[in-house]
Scaffold this motif. Structure first.
Motif, PDB file in Angstrom:
ATOM      1  N   ALA A 219       0.834  -1.210   0.000  1.00 23.43           N
ATOM      2  CA  ALA A 219       0.000   0.000   0.000  1.00 23.43           C
ATOM      3  C   ALA A 219       0.867   1.257   0.000  1.00 23.43           C
ATOM      4  CB  ALA A 219      -0.941  -0.008   1.208  1.00 23.43           C
ATOM      5  N   PHE A 220       1.966   1.251   0.751  1.00 24.66           N
ATOM      6  CA  PHE A 220       2.852   2.421   0.751  1.00 24.66           C
ATOM      7  C   PHE A 220       3.448   2.677  -0.636  1.00 24.66           C
ATOM      8  CE2 PHE A 220       7.274   4.011   1.028  1.00 24.66           C
ATOM      9  CZ  PHE A 220       6.944   5.344   1.243  1.00 24.66           C
ATOM     10  N   LEU A 221       3.998   1.634  -1.247  1.00 24.85           N
ATOM     11  CA  LEU A 221       4.617   1.817  -2.570  1.00 24.85           C
ATOM     12  C   LEU A 221       3.577   2.199  -3.631  1.00 24.85           C
ATOM     13  CD1 LEU A 221       7.186  -1.118  -2.487  1.00 24.85           C
ATOM     14  CD2 LEU A 221       7.701   1.343  -2.401  1.00 24.85           C
ATOM     15  N   ALA A 222       2.319   1.849  -3.387  1.00 20.54           N
ATOM     16  CA  ALA A 222       1.232   2.172  -4.331  1.00 20.54           C
ATOM     17  C   ALA A 222       0.633   3.554  -4.065  1.00 20.54           C
ATOM     18  CB  ALA A 222       0.145   1.110  -4.236  1.00 20.54           C
ATOM     19  N   SER A 223       1.110   4.241  -3.026  1.00 20.20           N
ATOM     20  CA  SER A 223       0.517   5.522  -2.629  1.00 20.20           C
ATOM     21  C   SER A 223       1.210   6.703  -3.313  1.00 20.20           C
ATOM     22  CB  SER A 223       0.613   5.687  -1.107  1.00 20.20           C
ATOM     23  OG  SER A 223       1.959   5.971  -0.730  1.00 20.20           O
ATOM     24  N   GLU A 224       0.548   7.853  -3.291  1.00 24.17           N
ATOM     25  CA  GLU A 224       1.157   9.076  -3.835  1.00 24.17           C
ATOM     26  C   GLU A 224       2.457   9.409  -3.128  1.00 24.17           C
ATOM     27  OE1 GLU A 224      -3.009  11.306  -4.594  1.00 24.17           O
ATOM     28  OE2 GLU A 224      -1.306  12.649  -4.329  1.00 24.17           O
ATOM     29  N   ASP A 225       2.479   9.167  -1.800  1.00 22.24           N
ATOM     30  CA  ASP A 225       3.656   9.469  -0.974  1.00 22.24           C
ATOM     31  C   ASP A 225       4.946   8.833  -1.491  1.00 22.24           C
ATOM     32  OD1 ASP A 225       2.543  11.129   0.838  1.00 22.24           O
ATOM     33  OD2 ASP A 225       2.411   9.657   2.476  1.00 22.24           O
ATOM     34  N   ALA A 226       4.831   7.703  -2.183  1.00 23.14           N
ATOM     35  CA  ALA A 226       6.028   6.972  -2.629  1.00 23.14           C
ATOM     36  C   ALA A 226       6.540   7.464  -3.988  1.00 23.14           C
ATOM     37  CB  ALA A 226       5.731   5.473  -2.677  1.00 23.14           C
ATOM     38  N   HIS A 227       6.220   8.727  -4.340  1.00 27.36           N
ATOM     39  CA  HIS A 227       6.523   9.219  -5.694  1.00 27.36           C
ATOM     40  C   HIS A 227       8.022   9.290  -6.006  1.00 27.36           C
ATOM     41  CE1 HIS A 227       7.059  12.892  -3.309  1.00 27.36           C
ATOM     42  NE2 HIS A 227       7.808  13.318  -4.306  1.00 27.36           N
ATOM     43  N   TRP A 228       8.880   9.287  -4.962  1.00 23.98           N
ATOM     44  CA  TRP A 228      10.320   9.453  -5.171  1.00 23.98           C
ATOM     45  C   TRP A 228      11.057   8.109  -5.089  1.00 23.98           C
ATOM     46  CZ3 TRP A 228      11.744  13.305  -7.792  1.00 23.98           C
ATOM     47  CH2 TRP A 228      13.017  13.866  -7.730  1.00 23.98           C
ATOM     48  N   ILE A 229      10.284   7.027  -5.078  1.00 20.77           N
ATOM     49  CA  ILE A 229      10.845   5.677  -4.935  1.00 20.77           C
ATOM     50  C   ILE A 229      10.453   4.874  -6.164  1.00 20.77           C
ATOM     51  CG2 ILE A 229      10.846   3.545  -3.560  1.00 20.77           C
ATOM     52  CD1 ILE A 229       9.866   5.255  -1.172  1.00 20.77           C
ATOM     53  N   THR A 230      11.442   4.448  -6.966  1.00 18.38           N
ATOM     54  CA  THR A 230      11.117   3.606  -8.120  1.00 18.38           C
ATOM     55  C   THR A 230      12.296   2.707  -8.472  1.00 18.38           C
ATOM     56  OG1 THR A 230      10.043   3.604 -10.300  1.00 18.38           O
ATOM     57  CG2 THR A 230      11.796   5.243  -9.950  1.00 18.38           C
ATOM     58  N   GLY A 231      11.970   1.557  -9.054  1.00 16.01           N
ATOM     59  CA  GLY A 231      13.004   0.589  -9.423  1.00 16.01           C
ATOM     60  C   GLY A 231      13.551  -0.196  -8.246  1.00 16.01           C
ATOM     61  N   GLN A 232      12.883  -0.088  -7.096  1.00 18.96           N
ATOM     62  CA  GLN A 232      13.389  -0.719  -5.874  1.00 18.96           C
ATOM     63  C   GLN A 232      12.718  -2.062  -5.619  1.00 18.96           C
ATOM     64  OE1 GLN A 232      15.995   0.919  -4.382  1.00 18.96           O
ATOM     65  NE2 GLN A 232      15.650   2.203  -6.190  1.00 18.96           N
ATOM     66  N   ALA A 233      13.369  -2.857  -4.763  1.00 15.11           N
ATOM     67  CA  ALA A 233      12.765  -4.106  -4.289  1.00 15.11           C
ATOM     68  C   ALA A 233      12.830  -4.097  -2.770  1.00 15.11           C
ATOM     69  CB  ALA A 233      13.512  -5.308  -4.842  1.00 15.11           C
ATOM     70  N   LEU A 234      11.709  -4.388  -2.140  1.00 14.80           N
ATOM     71  CA  LEU A 234      11.618  -4.341  -0.679  1.00 14.80           C
ATOM     72  C   LEU A 234      11.275  -5.731  -0.136  1.00 14.80           C
ATOM     73  CD1 LEU A 234      11.574  -2.545   1.861  1.00 14.80           C
ATOM     74  CD2 LEU A 234       9.155  -2.102   1.401  1.00 14.80           C
ATOM     75  N   ALA A 235      12.174  -6.282   0.687  1.00 17.47           N
ATOM     76  CA  ALA A 235      11.885  -7.569   1.329  1.00 17.47           C
ATOM     77  C   ALA A 235      10.954  -7.336   2.506  1.00 17.47           C
ATOM     78  CB  ALA A 235      13.180  -8.227   1.782  1.00 17.47           C
ATOM     79  N   VAL A 236       9.879  -8.108   2.569  1.00 19.11           N
ATOM     80  CA  VAL A 236       8.906  -8.009   3.671  1.00 19.11           C
ATOM     81  C   VAL A 236       8.785  -9.417   4.239  1.00 19.11           C
ATOM     82  CG1 VAL A 236       6.570  -7.298   4.319  1.00 19.11           C
ATOM     83  CG2 VAL A 236       7.740  -6.135   2.432  1.00 19.11           C
ATOM     84  N   ASP A 237       9.730  -9.759   5.143  1.00 16.24           N
ATOM     85  CA  ASP A 237       9.886 -11.163   5.558  1.00 16.24           C
ATOM     86  C   ASP A 237      10.417 -11.303   6.982  1.00 16.24           C
ATOM     87  OD1 ASP A 237      12.491 -10.310   5.292  1.00 16.24           O
ATOM     88  OD2 ASP A 237      13.134 -11.933   3.970  1.00 16.24           O
ATOM     89  N   ALA A 238      10.113 -10.302   7.841  1.00 21.43           N
ATOM     90  CA  ALA A 238      10.568 -10.335   9.241  1.00 21.43           C
ATOM     91  C   ALA A 238      12.094 -10.417   9.351  1.00 21.43           C
ATOM     92  CB  ALA A 238       9.903 -11.477  10.013  1.00 21.43           C
ATOM     93  N   GLY A 239      12.783  -9.907   8.324  1.00 25.30           N
ATOM     94  CA  GLY A 239      14.246  -9.860   8.374  1.00 25.30           C
ATOM     95  C   GLY A 239      14.934 -11.167   8.061  1.00 25.30           C
ATOM     96  N   MET A 240      14.266 -12.049   7.322  1.00 24.74           N
ATOM     97  CA  MET A 240      14.911 -13.327   6.972  1.00 24.74           C
ATOM     98  C   MET A 240      16.132 -13.097   6.084  1.00 24.74           C
ATOM     99  SD  MET A 240      13.341 -16.706   5.088  1.00 24.74           S
ATOM    100  CE  MET A 240      14.356 -17.595   3.921  1.00 24.74           C
ATOM    101  N   ILE A 241      15.969 -12.291   5.043  1.00 25.82           N
ATOM    102  CA  ILE A 241      17.115 -11.987   4.184  1.00 25.82           C
ATOM    103  C   ILE A 241      17.463 -10.514   4.355  1.00 25.82           C
ATOM    104  CG2 ILE A 241      16.578 -13.856   2.546  1.00 25.82           C
ATOM    105  CD1 ILE A 241      16.151 -10.376   1.291  1.00 25.82           C
ATOM    106  N   ARG A 242      18.735 -10.139   4.119  1.00 33.73           N
ATOM    107  CA  ARG A 242      19.193  -8.735   4.216  1.00 33.73           C
ATOM    108  C   ARG A 242      19.973  -8.419   2.936  1.00 33.73           C
ATOM    109  NH1 ARG A 242      19.526  -9.417  10.119  1.00 33.73           N
ATOM    110  NH2 ARG A 242      18.114 -11.196  10.259  1.00 33.73           N
ATOM    111  N   TRP A 243      19.678  -7.271   2.347  1.00 30.62           N
ATOM    112  CA  TRP A 243      20.491  -6.871   1.177  1.00 30.62           C
ATOM    113  C   TRP A 243      20.459  -5.380   0.993  1.00 30.62           C
ATOM    114  CZ3 TRP A 243      18.597  -6.226  -4.265  1.00 30.62           C
ATOM    115  CH2 TRP A 243      17.248  -5.872  -4.302  1.00 30.62           C
TER     116      TRP A 243
END
Ligand code: NAD
Ligand code: 4PL
Length: 246
Positions: A222-246
């Motif tokens: 929902a955040f990445l789909a919101s107007e607020d996220a207008h300055w964020i593109t081409g990114q990948a966000l892990a949402v996994d309780a910190g299982m992987i880090r990069w």
């Protein structure tokens, strides 16, 4: 906060699981929601449960004609497209020794061809209004190299790379494209496969303990789909309780 008031959103794979939780969240924040799924009956039921002006459209994202028809329906019913969340996918469990080319193609057709077709048609529609948010659901398996799904992991790696390139192509039109990489999540789909036996193993690797639920993934989308996220593109966000880090 009603982040999506006046916004038209498509969520694919919204009949169940992670797609459904994302659909619930965007609709709760005011989006006019198209519940898109190949499972027509379950998509209809989901749209009724979501209520408001949500509507369902049956679509096989791997079929070009079906994707074209979907976008014609969106124009007719909602007049425009602001948000596209691609959550539909096949989540297979096939050991390497049993992986055939036919099975490889079955997964690629939906998980990678389907993302291309949806982004192609969806971004063409978004460009008409000079605004857009695309969120593609990848997976943290592309970092973990999760077993019994080599073709799936390859398709998800393709999504990550494709989304980076898409961000470059669509930036001039004020359209962002990002991917979200969930960890193992308790969904109807996962419950139907031996992946459901892996929760204890992944919990061992998580910084925060617990079993991932669809509702844990939806807020990041929902955040990445919101107007607020207008300055964020081409990114990948892990949402996994910190299982992987990069
Ligand atoms: P799920 O199997 O529970 O739901 C997937 C939905 O997609 C179903 O409703 C199905 O009918 C639909 N679908 C399948 N093929 C389709 C097609 N050709 N056209 C349209 N719709 C189609 O899956 P889930 O576990 O909720 O996963 C949702 C997304 O999250 C997928 O992209 C998946 O790869 C990703 N993901 C899931 C997990 C997990 O552990 N559950 C982890 C990481 C990423
Ligand atoms: C870590 O995307 O990311 C199992 C099944 N385990 O689908 C996934 C992990 C699965 C994953 C996934």
């Amino acid at each position: 906060m009603k982040n999506f008031e006046g916004r038209v959103a498509i969520v694919t794979g919204a009949a169940q699981g992670i797609g459904r939780a994302i659909a619930d969240r965007l609709a709760a924040e005011g989006a006019t929601l198209a519940v898109v799924d190949i499972n027509d009956e379950a998509a209809q039921a989901a749209a009724v449960e979501i209520g408001g002006d949500a509507f369902s459209v049956a679509c096989d994202i791997g079929d070009p004609a079906s994707v074209t028809a979907l976008h014609e329906t969106i124009v007719q019913r909602a007049g425009k497209l602001d948000v596209l969340v691609n959550a539909a996918a096949i989540v297979p469990f096939v050991p390497w020794d049993e992986l055939t080319f036919e099975e490889w193609r079955r997964v690629m057709r939906v998980n990678l061809d389907g993302i291309y077709l949806m982004c192609r048609a969806g971004s063409d529609l978004m460009r008409k209004n000079g605004y857009g948010r695309i969120v593609n659901i990848a997976s943290n398996s592309i970092f973990a190299g999760t077993p019994n799904m080599a073709h799936y992991v390859a398709s998800k790696g393709g999504i990550l790379a494709f989304t980076r390139a898409l961000a470059t192509e669509l930036g001039p039109h004020q359209i962002t494209a990002n991917s979200v990489c969930p960890g193992l999540t308790d969904t109807e789909g996962v419950q139907q496969t031996p992946h459901k036996e892996a929760f204890e193993f992944v919990e061992m690797l998580q910084a925060i303990k617990g079993r991932g639920k669809p509702q844990d993934i939806a807020p990041a989308v929902a955040f990445l789909a919101s107007e607020d996220a207008h300055w964020i593109t081409g990114q990948a966000l892990a949402v996994d309780a910190g299982m992987i880090r990069w």
